[in-house]
Write a protein that holds these residues in place. Structure first.
Motif, mmCIF file in Angstrom:
data_model
loop_
_atom_site.group_PDB
_atom_site.id
_atom_site.type_symbol
_atom_site.label_atom_id
_atom_site.label_comp_id
_atom_site.label_asym_id
_atom_site.label_seq_id
_atom_site.Cartn_x
_atom_site.Cartn_y
_atom_site.Cartn_z
ATOM 1 N N GLN A 269 0.798 -1.214 0.000
ATOM 2 C CA GLN A 269 0.000 0.000 0.000
ATOM 3 C C GLN A 269 0.838 1.274 0.000
ATOM 4 N N GLU B 88 -5.046 -10.280 8.699
ATOM 5 C CA GLU B 88 -6.434 -10.459 8.265
ATOM 6 C C GLU B 88 -6.615 -11.569 7.235
ATOM 7 N N VAL C 124 -10.081 -11.517 5.474
ATOM 8 C CA VAL C 124 -10.321 -10.636 4.328
ATOM 9 C C VAL C 124 -9.613 -11.187 3.095
ATOM 10 N N ASN D 171 -9.037 -9.482 11.727
ATOM 11 C CA ASN D 171 -9.997 -8.380 11.854
ATOM 12 C C ASN D 171 -11.269 -8.915 12.495
ATOM 13 N N SER E 279 -18.861 -3.922 6.222
ATOM 14 C CA SER E 279 -18.092 -5.130 6.432
ATOM 15 C C SER E 279 -17.696 -5.632 5.069
ATOM 16 N N VAL E 280 -16.963 -6.700 5.105
ATOM 17 C CA VAL E 280 -16.666 -7.418 3.880
ATOM 18 C C VAL E 280 -17.987 -7.660 3.175
ATOM 19 N N GLU F 256 -19.632 -4.493 1.439
ATOM 20 C CA GLU F 256 -18.748 -4.029 0.388
ATOM 21 C C GLU F 256 -18.945 -4.844 -0.886
ATOM 22 N N TRP G 161 -18.639 3.243 6.205
ATOM 23 C CA TRP G 161 -18.625 2.380 7.387
ATOM 24 C C TRP G 161 -19.121 3.177 8.594
ATOM 25 N N GLU H 245 -4.766 -2.402 14.183
ATOM 26 C CA GLU H 245 -5.321 -1.417 13.236
ATOM 27 C C GLU H 245 -6.633 -0.876 13.770
ATOM 28 N N TRP I 35 -4.457 2.961 11.917
ATOM 29 C CA TRP I 35 -4.395 2.782 10.472
ATOM 30 C C TRP I 35 -4.878 4.075 9.856
ATOM 31 N N GLU J 234 -5.534 2.028 -1.235
ATOM 32 C CA GLU J 234 -6.557 1.301 -0.476
ATOM 33 C C GLU J 234 -7.156 0.186 -1.343
ATOM 34 N N TRP J 235 -6.285 -0.728 -1.777
ATOM 35 C CA TRP J 235 -6.696 -1.941 -2.484
ATOM 36 C C TRP J 235 -7.646 -1.633 -3.638
#
Ligand code: PNW
Length: 458
Positions: free
Chosen positions: A19, A165, A168, A220, A310-311, A314, A341, A370, A413, A420-421
């Motif tokens: 990142q 994580e 994730v 996480n 959350s995952v 998203e 979030w 984080e 974090w 950010e991915w």
């Protein structure tokens, strides 16, 4: 003024290699699965890549100086496996190790203790070509890599985190395909979970032989709320909790998998071999807890509007018709971050208490590895949202410590706005603003706020 934290409390910021580093072709670094994923049309918002990111590979002295100015006593970063083993196996690339060696020494000069994460999702592409985490051999490759890093840095790094994580990484990367390596295997991705856990377990003795530092895994966690009190919604919450909060923790702390029968999985996993669970349950010195927000779930097909954090939410679109035993439900009545979030500081305390109640004596000391939020980058927009976020979460954390949860440290974090991915550069989590056109770093109001708070402890 914030309440006082215990003497010796660890205060840090966190980042990860992919990142922030950039320099993806330098000093012999091999390709990672994220390089490949970013090259897929449509994979990353705005077509962003991390080829340069924060250019931390060249600007690390400035970044260390920013941390020294902030007054933290710790820094959590990750090592890029493809810098150490460009092909994912074989001898170490000395230039790759040199980079982290210099970083660790510079941190020490400023009294900043390194917390080193070995794997924050950037697998060497060569290992992906051999099956990646679906292939059991990758667990052995990871343990070998851990040993190479510890050979060089074991004497100077007091905190080692094996994986970041894995939940994730498994879900977004291998079940839903919205992160690298972009596999959409749904529940067929379960071997990935086991091989990640096995890699963690195999790495622990490799580290023990080379460092007296503490060894942790970072997961996480998200307290799971039930949409209503109906039996169906409560069953959905239990099912999701097993996936989100237990799948990567029960094996490590209790030596067994949680009950996944709600997923039609009977627990006789063909990929688990004799002795694996003992390897995975190797004693740890701590547990890394990443916390962002709670999750609210309902029974499937209850027609609730998505909007949680959350995952799950998203990737809501990916869940339609998958037959999973839960559905995402909105969390109303809280402010939301730029990511959407919800900001629920007391969720951090709730999760810490749940972990203590669930694992009891099996729960080692906790580091919050984080916690943070993204705030929109608009000219003149004050950074008050991040200040309020940090203030609220630190109060909740203090309360959890007063309740008796053994929490030893807290990492924000993130130090810098970064890649950010799948969201590219749009979500800004940094205490320090980065102008990606010029690489100019500018501390935000939250940086100054935290600096003043930390000064009160000195
Ligand atoms: C973490 N969720 O990922 C990662 O460790 C970081 O690399 C990342 O930058 C940070 O949080 C902010 O996203 C998460 O959907 C990704 O609940 C997704 C979720 C939580 C954490």
């Amino acid at each position: 003024m914030l309440p006082r934290f215990p003497e010796g409390f660890v205060w840090g910021t966190a980042t990860s290699s992919y990142q922030i580093e950039g320099a993806v072709h330098e000093d012999g670094r091999g390709a990672s699965i994220w390089d490949s994923f970013c090259a897929r049309p449509g994979a990353i918002r705005n077509g962003d890549t991390a080829d340069v990111a924060c250019d931390h590979y060249h600007r690390w002295p400035e970044d260390v100086a920013l941390m020294a100015g902030l007054g933290v006593n710790a820094y959590r970063f990750s090592v890029a496996w493809p810098r150490i083993q460009p092909e994912g196996r074989g001898p170490a690339n000395p230039k790759g190790l040199d980079f982290y060696d210099r970083l660790v020494d510079a941190l020490a000069e400023h009294g900043i203790a390194p917390a080193l994460t070995l794997y924050h999702w950037d697998l060497p592409q060569a290992l992906q070509d051999a099956g990646g985490w679906m292939n059991r051999d990758t667990a052995h490759r990871f343990a070998e890599y851990a040993g190479l890093v510890a050979d060089r840095l074991g004497d100077r790094v007091p905190t080692w985190i094996t994986l970041n994580e894995p939940f994730v990484h498994m879900t977004e990367g291998h079940a839903l395909g919205v992160h690298a390596p972009g596999e959409a295997l749904l529940l067929d991705a379960l071997p990935v979970a086991h091989h990640l856990l096995l890699g963690h377990g195999l790495a622990v003795p490799e580290l023990r032989g080379r460092t007296s530092g503490q060894v942790l895994i970072t997961n996480n966690y998200s307290p799971v709320w039930t949409a209503t009190d109906s039996a169906a919604d409560r069953a959905a919450a239990t099912a999701f909790d097993a996936l989100q909060n237990r799948l990567f923790t029960d094996p490590v702390l209790l030596g067994r998998y949680p009950d996944l029968s709600a997923y039609g999985v009977d627990g006789a996993f063909p990929f688990v071999q004799d002795g694996d669970m003992n390897v995975i349950a190797a004693p740890l010195d701590g547990l890394g807890v990443n916390y962002y927000s709670p999750t609210r779930v309902a029974a499937p097909n209850s027609g609730v509007q998505s909007g949680g954090a959350s995952v799950l939410s998203e990737v809501e679109g990916h869940l339609d018709g998958t037959g999973l035993p839960f559905e995402d439900a909105p969390i109303d009545g809280y402010p939301v971050t730029a990511f959407g979030w919800p900001v629920v500081p007391e969720g951090l305390r709730e999760m810490l208490l749940k972990l203590r109640d669930r694992y009891g004596a099996a729960l080692p000391p906790i580091l919050v590895t984080e916690n943070g939020c993204s705030v929109r980058d608009e000219p003149g927009r004050p950074d008050q949202e991040r200040i309020d976020f940090l203030d609220g979460h630190l109060r909740a954390l203090h309360q959890a410590i007063a309740d008796g949860v053994d929490v030893r440290g807290y990492f924000v974090w993130s130090l810098l706005d970064n890649f950010e991915w799948a969201e590219g550069y749009e979500q800004r989590f940094g205490l320090v603003h980065v102008d990606f056109a010029t690489q100019r770093r500018t501390p935000k109001a939250s940086y100054h706020w935290l600096r003043e708070r930390l000064a009160e402890y000195r």
